[in-house]
Write a protein that holds these residues in place. Structure first.
Motif, mmCIF file in Angstrom:
data_model
loop_
_atom_site.group_PDB
_atom_site.id
_atom_site.type_symbol
_atom_site.label_atom_id
_atom_site.label_comp_id
_atom_site.label_asym_id
_atom_site.label_seq_id
_atom_site.Cartn_x
_atom_site.Cartn_y
_atom_site.Cartn_z
ATOM 1 N N GLN A 32 -1.332 -0.103 5.390
ATOM 2 C CA GLN A 32 -2.401 -1.096 5.473
ATOM 3 C C GLN A 32 -3.432 -0.901 4.357
ATOM 4 O OE1 GLN A 32 -3.954 -0.934 9.457
ATOM 5 N NE2 GLN A 32 -1.939 -1.255 10.368
ATOM 6 N N GLY A 33 -3.360 0.209 3.667
ATOM 7 C CA GLY A 33 -4.264 0.466 2.555
ATOM 8 C C GLY A 33 -4.789 1.885 2.574
ATOM 9 N N LYS A 34 -4.844 2.485 1.392
ATOM 10 C CA LYS A 34 -5.388 3.836 1.261
ATOM 11 C C LYS A 34 -6.331 3.872 0.067
ATOM 12 C CE LYS A 34 -1.525 5.811 -1.400
ATOM 13 N NZ LYS A 34 -2.046 6.533 -2.525
ATOM 14 N N ILE A 35 -7.108 4.924 0.004
ATOM 15 C CA ILE A 35 -8.021 5.105 -1.116
ATOM 16 C C ILE A 35 -7.177 5.242 -2.382
ATOM 17 C CG2 ILE A 35 -9.763 6.621 -2.140
ATOM 18 C CD1 ILE A 35 -10.549 7.400 0.747
ATOM 19 N N PRO A 36 -7.514 4.490 -3.427
ATOM 20 C CA PRO A 36 -6.720 4.576 -4.669
ATOM 21 C C PRO A 36 -6.578 6.014 -5.165
ATOM 22 C CG PRO A 36 -8.246 2.741 -4.793
ATOM 23 C CD PRO A 36 -8.592 3.514 -3.541
ATOM 24 N N GLY A 37 -5.327 6.398 -5.428
ATOM 25 C CA GLY A 37 -5.042 7.734 -5.940
ATOM 26 C C GLY A 37 -4.845 8.796 -4.883
ATOM 27 N N ALA A 38 -5.070 8.455 -3.615
ATOM 28 C CA ALA A 38 -4.909 9.445 -2.547
ATOM 29 C C ALA A 38 -3.441 9.829 -2.400
ATOM 30 C CB ALA A 38 -5.444 8.902 -1.229
ATOM 31 N N HIS A 39 -3.218 11.102 -2.114
ATOM 32 C CA HIS A 39 -1.874 11.626 -1.880
ATOM 33 C C HIS A 39 -1.636 11.580 -0.373
ATOM 34 C CE1 HIS A 39 1.725 13.893 -2.735
ATOM 35 N NE2 HIS A 39 1.356 14.858 -1.927
ATOM 36 N N HIS A 40 -0.514 11.018 0.046
ATOM 37 C CA HIS A 40 -0.228 10.856 1.465
ATOM 38 C C HIS A 40 0.639 11.992 1.984
ATOM 39 C CE1 HIS A 40 2.096 8.614 4.778
ATOM 40 N NE2 HIS A 40 0.992 9.101 5.293
#
Length: 99
Positions: A32-40
């Motif tokens: 649904q969307g994550k902070i740009p550049g975040a590693h999941h």
């Protein structure tokens, strides 16, 4: 445990500072969307994926509301990692997200 607000973290990103963010939410949440550049790395996989995290770097931990990322922060801190929890999680995030 150290904490940062979503607004403070957004300010760091917007000023061009290099930040390492780990999102510990589940796949469907991140879709649904994550902070740009975040590693999941989902919380349940964290113990098995420590090789993806550099002990010489600082990390900001993120989840939906701050609870899971708080547990992740405590776990990583106990393992010798330098971490800060984003209080309020993605519910408090008002900046752009990537899908």
């Amino acid at each position: 445990m150290r904490e940062i607000t979503a607004k403070e973290l957004a300010n760091k990103l917007n000023t061009g500072k290099s930040v390492n963010i780990i999102d510990v939410r589940e796949d469907e949440e991140v879709a649904q969307g994550k902070i740009p550049g975040a590693h999941h790395i989902p919380l349940g996989q964290l113990p098995d994926r420590l090789d993806e995290i550099d002990k010489n770097q600082h990390y900001y931990m993120v989840c939906r509301s701050g609870g899971r990322s708080g547990r992740a922060s405590a776990f990583l801190h106990d393992q010798g990692y330098d971490v800060t929890n984003m209080a309020g999680g993605m519910l408090d995030w008002e900046d752009d997200v990537e899908k």
